[in-house]
Design an enzyme around this catalytic site. Structure first.
Site, PDB file in Angstrom:
ATOM      1  N   SER A 127       0.833  -1.200   0.000  1.00 33.36           N
ATOM      2  CA  SER A 127       0.000   0.000   0.000  1.00 33.36           C
ATOM      3  C   SER A 127       0.871   1.254   0.000  1.00 33.36           C
ATOM      4  CB  SER A 127      -0.852  -0.031   1.274  1.00 33.36           C
ATOM      5  OG  SER A 127      -1.469   1.205   1.503  1.00 33.36           O
ATOM      6  N   TYR A 152      -2.317  -1.093  10.989  1.00 37.17           N
ATOM      7  CA  TYR A 152      -2.525  -1.711   9.683  1.00 37.17           C
ATOM      8  C   TYR A 152      -1.375  -1.374   8.736  1.00 37.17           C
ATOM      9  CZ  TYR A 152      -3.871  -1.981   4.829  1.00 37.17           C
ATOM     10  OH  TYR A 152      -3.842  -2.219   3.472  1.00 37.17           O
ATOM     11  N   LYS A 156       1.802  -3.697   6.681  1.00 31.87           N
ATOM     12  CA  LYS A 156       2.204  -3.708   5.258  1.00 31.87           C
ATOM     13  C   LYS A 156       3.711  -3.496   5.138  1.00 31.87           C
ATOM     14  CE  LYS A 156      -1.513  -4.794   3.647  1.00 31.87           C
ATOM     15  NZ  LYS A 156      -1.710  -6.026   2.910  1.00 31.87           N
TER      16      LYS A 156
END
Ligand code: NAD
Ligand code: WQD
Length: 341
Positions: A127, A152, A156
């Site tokens: 991302s 979150y 990644k």
């Protein structure tokens, strides 16, 4: 002959669109998903669109024995596209351990199972969140990664690092794809994003507001240093994004990668503000969106858009669809959902 691709999280939003493209390009596809954020009927929708039914196994990647057993039984899998993850930024602040557990352990189990079974090609869903607020725009892959803005986002970043280290130690070849802001839906309106509860992201909240499911769209801040004061992002049509996965897995399957571990930005290269999105949506769909300016959302960055030249050049991929097509398809999908309920 195209091989057999394992798509983890393949009944989810981006995974389902990618399964369509893979099947249409002659790949055999097997989906694994624990259905924590999707429904099994997506498999039938993929079959309706493509005329081909992908394999499906309901399993949780956090269950080591199960994914080991699966890979052992499916020795014909030549590559894996790993979408399966929890992805809600706000929720990750409430349940950080759940996010680290699911996203990190899921990857570790998958990497080990691939190693055991001799599967050497991996495409990973990363991302643009790994860049934080970049110092230079457009942001290219060589930009420094910043401290993650959420648990979150940190998963990644950590997953990218784990993959890089594992590639150094083994014969795995991997591509991490850093998505900017995926929106829109398949033109058939048979598959699209299915947010559970109140959407966090702009476009699903906007379409639900236009449909009357939500009263008012909050525009988070109009005092940013941008032309109209609202935040700027690089929105990309999910069907364009899915085409990039085909290009990435093909690059690995045909051994065209120049390094064992590669990273590509997937964006259009253009930034649009929140007000651009609302105005374009209203114009192309001839629907009004009730909205009002509110305070900034904590943790939001001001602006980001991609330099997608590396993906254009090396993957031979380019985003083709514009904002109008993205927002038309998002509305068509919301209308299709409304007909079901
Ligand atoms: P999604 O929630 O629609 O799809 C993810 C799928 O993974 C779901 O079907 C879910 O049931 C499944 N899953 C989750 N944990 C699992 C586990 N432990 N075992 C098996 N299945 C599991 O999300 P999406 O929008 O399609 O995102 C796909 C990937 O792309 C994710 O890794 C996400 O972090 C990443 N990504 C998404 C965006 C975005 O804005 N949608 C942006 C950048 C990156
Ligand atoms: C877009 C713009 C908001 C909702 C998130 C994740 C990121 C990545 C993509 C996975 C911003 C504004 C939003 C609303 C608004 N996902 N907005 N009102 O924040 O760029 O990125 O999704 O990897 O990690 O953080 O996307 O769609 O939430 O917001 O004004 O109700 O819309 O402030 O400017 P974001 P978003």
């Amino acid at each position: 002959m195209p091989g057999k691709i394992l798509v983890t999280g393949g009944t989810g939003y981006i995974g389902s669109h990618t399964c369509v493209v893979l099947l249409q390009s002659g790949y055999d596809v097997h989906i694994v998903d624990n259905l924590s954020n999707s429904h099994q009927d997506v498999v039938d929708k993929i079959a309706r669109i493509t005329g081909k039914t992908p394999g499906f196994t309901r399993l949780d990647l956090c269950d080591k024995e199960v994914i080991y057993g699966f890979m052992k039984e499916h020795q014909d899998i030549t590559g894996v596209i790993h979408f399966a993850a929890l992805k809600a930024v706000g929720e990750s602040w409430e349940y950080p351990v759940r996010y680290y557990h699911n996203n990190i352990l899921g990857l570790l189990n998958l990497l080990n199972a691939m190693h055991e079974s001799g599967c050497k090609n991996l495409v990973f869903s990363s991302s643009c969140t790994v860049y934080g607020q970049p110092d230079e725009l457009p942001v290219s892959e060589s930009a420094p990664l910043k401290k993650a803005l959420s648990p979150y986002g940190n998963t990644k970043k950590m997953c990218e690092e784990i993959i890089e280290d594992h590639v150094t130690a083994t014969s795995l070849n991997a591509i991490s794809l850093r998505y900017f802001n995926p929106i829109g839906a398949h033109p058939s309106a048979l598959i699209g994003e299915l947010p559970l509860g109140v959407p966090n992201n702009l476009v699903p909240f906007l379409t639900q507001t236009a449909m009357g499911k939500r009263e008012c769209l909050k525009v988070f801040g109009d005092d940013y240093s941008t032309p109209d004061g609202t935040g700027i992002r690089d929105y990309i049509h999910v069907t364009d994004l899915s085409q990039a996965h085909l290009a990435a897995i093909e690059r690995l399957e045909k051994e065209k990668n120049t390094q064992p571990c590669e990273v590509f930005n997937l964006g259009t290269g253009s930034g649009y503000s929140v007000l651009d999105i609302i105005r374009t949506f209203e114009r192309v769909n001839e629907v009004k969106v009730n909205h009002q300016i509110e305070d900034r959302r904590p943790g939001d960055i001001e602006k980001v858009w991609a330099n997608p030249e590396k993906a254009n050049r090396e993957l031979g991929w380019k985003a083709r669809l514009g904002l109008e097509e993205m927002l038309e398809s998002a509305w068509k999908w919301e209308e299709a959902l409304a007909q079901k309920h």
